[in-house]
Design a protein around this motif. Structure first.
Motif, PDB file in Angstrom:
ATOM      1  N   UNK A 256      -6.310 -72.243 -62.186  1.00 40.39           N
ATOM      2  CA  UNK A 256      -4.859 -72.068 -62.140  1.00 40.39           C
ATOM      3  C   UNK A 256      -4.399 -72.438 -60.741  1.00 40.39           C
ATOM      4  N   UNK A 257      -3.082 -72.564 -60.567  1.00 35.48           N
ATOM      5  CA  UNK A 257      -2.561 -72.893 -59.244  1.00 35.48           C
ATOM      6  C   UNK A 257      -2.989 -71.849 -58.221  1.00 35.48           C
TER       7      UNK A 257
ATOM      8  N   UNK B  20      -6.219 -70.277 -53.495  1.00 29.99           N
ATOM      9  CA  UNK B  20      -7.079 -69.298 -52.833  1.00 29.99           C
ATOM     10  C   UNK B  20      -8.462 -69.871 -52.539  1.00 29.99           C
ATOM     11  N   UNK B  21      -9.004 -70.643 -53.479  1.00 29.15           N
ATOM     12  CA  UNK B  21     -10.332 -71.233 -53.269  1.00 29.15           C
ATOM     13  C   UNK B  21     -10.321 -72.207 -52.100  1.00 29.15           C
ATOM     14  N   UNK B  22      -9.314 -73.060 -52.041  1.00 27.89           N
ATOM     15  CA  UNK B  22      -9.223 -74.027 -50.943  1.00 27.89           C
ATOM     16  C   UNK B  22      -9.000 -73.312 -49.615  1.00 27.89           C
ATOM     17  N   UNK B  23      -8.169 -72.273 -49.617  1.00 25.32           N
ATOM     18  CA  UNK B  23      -7.921 -71.517 -48.388  1.00 25.32           C
ATOM     19  C   UNK B  23      -9.190 -70.833 -47.899  1.00 25.32           C
ATOM     20  N   UNK B  24      -9.963 -70.277 -48.833  1.00 26.07           N
ATOM     21  CA  UNK B  24     -11.182 -69.543 -48.464  1.00 26.07           C
ATOM     22  C   UNK B  24     -12.214 -70.471 -47.830  1.00 26.07           C
TER      23      UNK B  24
ATOM     24  N   UNK C   4      -8.712 -78.170 -62.686  1.00 25.98           N
ATOM     25  CA  UNK C   4      -7.328 -78.034 -62.270  1.00 25.98           C
ATOM     26  C   UNK C   4      -6.555 -77.149 -63.236  1.00 25.98           C
ATOM     27  N   UNK C   5      -5.321 -76.821 -62.855  1.00 27.24           N
ATOM     28  CA  UNK C   5      -4.465 -76.020 -63.730  1.00 27.24           C
ATOM     29  C   UNK C   5      -4.133 -76.842 -64.974  1.00 27.24           C
TER      30      UNK C   5
END
Length: 280
Positions: A137-138, A143-147, A220-221
């Motif tokens: 999901x968006x 969150x995954x990319x930020x982490x 992807x979403x």
């Protein structure tokens, strides 16, 4: 940003070209509903229409969806994920880096060991695992990319804070009785923003590539049209309909290139001494 900043930025012609292209991409995303009304998932013409067709200027896909409409609406998703995930990564990285660099000692050791824990796993592999666990999901993608993106920013912020905490203006703030939070937020942080902003601008490009890679793999979403999804959906018919993957791929390439050029221009404008030393 004063006139001197813009003059320094404008001296980098590549950065100016990159900025113009980014403005065009943002305008395309903002005007997507006016240029291509309706949903990009709707069938617009016959399947496999080649480019320059009457109903599909960039051709259509296997279900007759307009490639141009998909690119316009997909720009929103790519830019949204790139900017939002970078913002979250900056908040996490700068917070942890500031604490580690300002306090030092055991606090620094604990934060750096925690940072190294995330750096032991390849970014893309960790992002795939996180998105797969939390359902595509968006929100989960952001969150995954930020982490996976915050550790370099934490190290950068730590180095800046360690360098600045011994300066005279910081010592003066300590002498006047200002709290640690005030010193961090009002004294050190504003003076360490230049390299952080430059690094963040380059991180947006990396985030867009990560999102495209995840969407290409089907992570992807499913409710949002994105450039990576378009490339991934076209991989099975690339010989029959090359335009389905070519145009979204070019959009990704040019946007990432433009972001990198703008990042170089920001570095030239915000760190002129380092930029001149690098070209020497």
């Amino acid at each position: 940003m004063n006139a001197e900043f813009w003059r320094a930025f404008a001296r980098n012609k590549g950065a100016v070209v990159g900025l113009v292209f980014l403005v065009a991409v943002v305008a395309l995303a903002a005007l997507a509903d006016f240029a291509f009304p309706g949903s990009p998932w709707d069938m617009a013409t016959a399947p496999f229409q080649p480019p320059l067709s009457d109903d599909a200027p960039l051709g259509s896909d296997t279900l007759g969806r307009d490639i141009a409409a998909g690119i316009a609406h997909g720009a929103r998703v790519s830019l949204l994920i790139g900017l939002t995930s970078t913002l979250v990564a900056v908040l996490i990285g700068v917070l942890l880096g500031a604490v580690a660099g300002f306090y030092g000692g055991r606090v620094d050791d604990a934060v750096m060991r925690f940072t190294e824990l995330f750096q032991t796993i390849p970014n893309f592999v960790l992002a795939v695992v996180l998105v797969a666990i939390f359902t595509p999901s968006i929100t989960s993608i952001v969150l995954a990319i930020a982490i996976v993106s915050w550790p370099p920013l934490a190290r950068l912020a730590r180095a800046e804070f360690m360098s600045l905490r011994t300066r005279e203006f910081v010592q003066a703030a300590v002498t006047t009785g200002q709290s640690n939070a005030t010193i961090i937020l009002r004294q050190i942080l504003p003076n360490s923003l230049s390299p952080i902003i430059v690094s963040a601008s380059l991180m947006v490009a990396t985030a867009i590539l990560l999102e495209s890679s995840l969407s290409f793999l089907g992570l992807g979403d499913p409710n949002m049209m994105s450039w990576g999804y378009m490339v991934g959906a076209a991989r099975t018919v690339i010989r029959q309909a090359w335009w389905m993957s070519f145009f979204p791929g070019v959009a990704i390439l040019l946007t990432v290139l433009a972001l990198n050029l703008v990042g170089e221009g920001l570095n030239d404008a915000m760190n002129p001494k380092m930029a001149r030393r690098g070209r020497a």
